[in-house]
Design a protein around this motif. Structure first.
Motif, PDB file in Angstrom:
ATOM      1  N   ALA A 192      11.831   5.842  33.083  1.00 31.22           N
ATOM      2  CA  ALA A 192      13.276   6.076  32.936  1.00 31.22           C
ATOM      3  C   ALA A 192      13.534   7.430  32.276  1.00 31.22           C
ATOM      4  CB  ALA A 192      13.915   4.950  32.117  1.00 31.22           C
ATOM      5  N   LEU A 193      12.733   7.786  31.284  1.00 33.67           N
ATOM      6  CA  LEU A 193      12.924   9.068  30.582  1.00 33.67           C
ATOM      7  C   LEU A 193      12.690  10.242  31.539  1.00 33.67           C
ATOM      8  CD1 LEU A 193      13.484  10.613  27.976  1.00 33.67           C
ATOM      9  CD2 LEU A 193      11.081  10.304  27.331  1.00 33.67           C
ATOM     10  N   ALA A 194      11.654  10.114  32.364  1.00 34.26           N
ATOM     11  CA  ALA A 194      11.384  11.174  33.349  1.00 34.26           C
ATOM     12  C   ALA A 194      12.553  11.288  34.325  1.00 34.26           C
ATOM     13  CB  ALA A 194      10.075  10.882  34.086  1.00 34.26           C
ATOM     14  N   GLU A 195      13.088  10.155  34.763  1.00 36.41           N
ATOM     15  CA  GLU A 195      14.197  10.184  35.731  1.00 36.41           C
ATOM     16  C   GLU A 195      15.493  10.694  35.107  1.00 36.41           C
ATOM     17  OE1 GLU A 195      14.411   6.302  37.467  1.00 36.41           O
ATOM     18  OE2 GLU A 195      12.527   6.568  38.549  1.00 36.41           O
ATOM     19  N   ILE A 196      15.749  10.272  33.880  1.00 39.20           N
ATOM     20  CA  ILE A 196      16.952  10.728  33.171  1.00 39.20           C
ATOM     21  C   ILE A 196      16.898  12.250  32.993  1.00 39.20           C
ATOM     22  CG2 ILE A 196      18.034  10.732  30.867  1.00 39.20           C
ATOM     23  CD1 ILE A 196      17.287   7.663  30.778  1.00 39.20           C
ATOM     24  N   SER A 197      15.752  12.746  32.543  1.00 39.01           N
ATOM     25  CA  SER A 197      15.608  14.188  32.342  1.00 39.01           C
ATOM     26  C   SER A 197      15.836  14.935  33.644  1.00 39.01           C
ATOM     27  CB  SER A 197      14.206  14.526  31.813  1.00 39.01           C
ATOM     28  OG  SER A 197      13.950  13.842  30.613  1.00 39.01           O
TER      29      SER A 197
ATOM     30  N   ALA B 285      17.486  13.987  36.289  1.00 42.77           N
ATOM     31  CA  ALA B 285      18.874  13.885  36.754  1.00 42.77           C
ATOM     32  C   ALA B 285      19.776  14.857  35.994  1.00 42.77           C
ATOM     33  CB  ALA B 285      19.380  12.448  36.587  1.00 42.77           C
TER      34      ALA B 285
END
Lengths: 166, 166
Positions: A142-147, A149
């Motif tokens: 999730a952190l990788a995807e949030i960053s 995005a």
């Protein structure tokens, strides 16, 4: 720019407040914990490490100073002072190209390479201990995807010439 | 400290690399986009804003300089220089307490309060535009939880006296 923005402000929700303050605090405390470990274990600052890591991975183990500044997101003058100090410690050398308008290169020395190679395992262990040990695999994803995005959004608005004065 | 750590280093996975670099890049670019908006819209730096926001929310609209430094995570000397500049601009005043060893207070002025009140809606809009507009509600919740989990871990290891030299 709207002069009536006050009347239509969508203040942050509690959850958004937690996310925004959390992100700011997370970065500050994580950065400082990792920097403390790095200094204690290797005698390097985060700036030293970032520069040595970049140069060690660059083709020919050197990079133009202007490009290095962009990569690590430092102002040119700050990087220049930092490189002078690192040059005195024998970690990097700068080579000027008077005939090339694109400017000087910074190159990692064999000593610099030895230092970053020795520092890397402890540095990775420190990042793992302070960041990843606290997270589930789903949270890491999730952190990788949030960053990604948020960075996509920032880069799109930047390339579209938006500057917030809308 | 292990001298054989190289042989047992768990290097970061691709996903962990993306999360770690993503977090660092996210913070740098988000911070810089929000700072640019703030300067353009209100003439305030992020430091100005953080200090005015803290003081405007403090009881009596003032706070001990030492406590303010902890809250915004600045070194005392950096905060002292910043407060001098803000004092010249009429945004804050400092009141010394010679008989109180706990030191001086910083207090927001009526002008400072006017400035932060005018700046806040645009600042919130900027944070919303650059951060939250790129995220789903689930991602906002995940970001708040990730931040809290990492900060919990950092504070536990800090209070346990761990310093990374294990």
């Amino acid at each position: 720019m709207s002069s009536k923005l006050e009347t239509m402000t969508r203040w942050l929700s509690d959850q958004e407040q937690r996310a925004w303050r959390g992100l700011m605090d997370l970065h500050a405390e994580l950065w400082s914990a990792v920097a403390r470990d790095l200094q204690a274990n290797s005698g390097l600052s985060q700036g030293d490490y970032a520069i040595l890591a970049c140069l060690s991975e660059a083709p020919g183990r050197r990079q133009r100073v202007t490009e290095l500044a962009q990569t690590i997101r430092w102002e040119r003058s700050r990087l220049s002072h930092q490189l002078s100090r690192m040059e005195k410690r024998g970690l990097v050398v700068r080579t000027e190209c008077p005939e090339d308008a694109r400017g000087a290169f910074a190159e990692i020395t064999p000593d610099g390479l030895t230092v970053i190679t020795a520092a890397a395992p402890e540095h990775v262990a420190s990042v793992r201990r302070h960041l990843f040990d606290a997270l589930t695999p789903e949270q890491v994803e999730a952190l990788a995807e949030i960053s990604a995005a948020v960075l996509d959004g920032l880069r799109q608005s930047s390339s579209a010439g938006m500057n917030g004065s809308t």
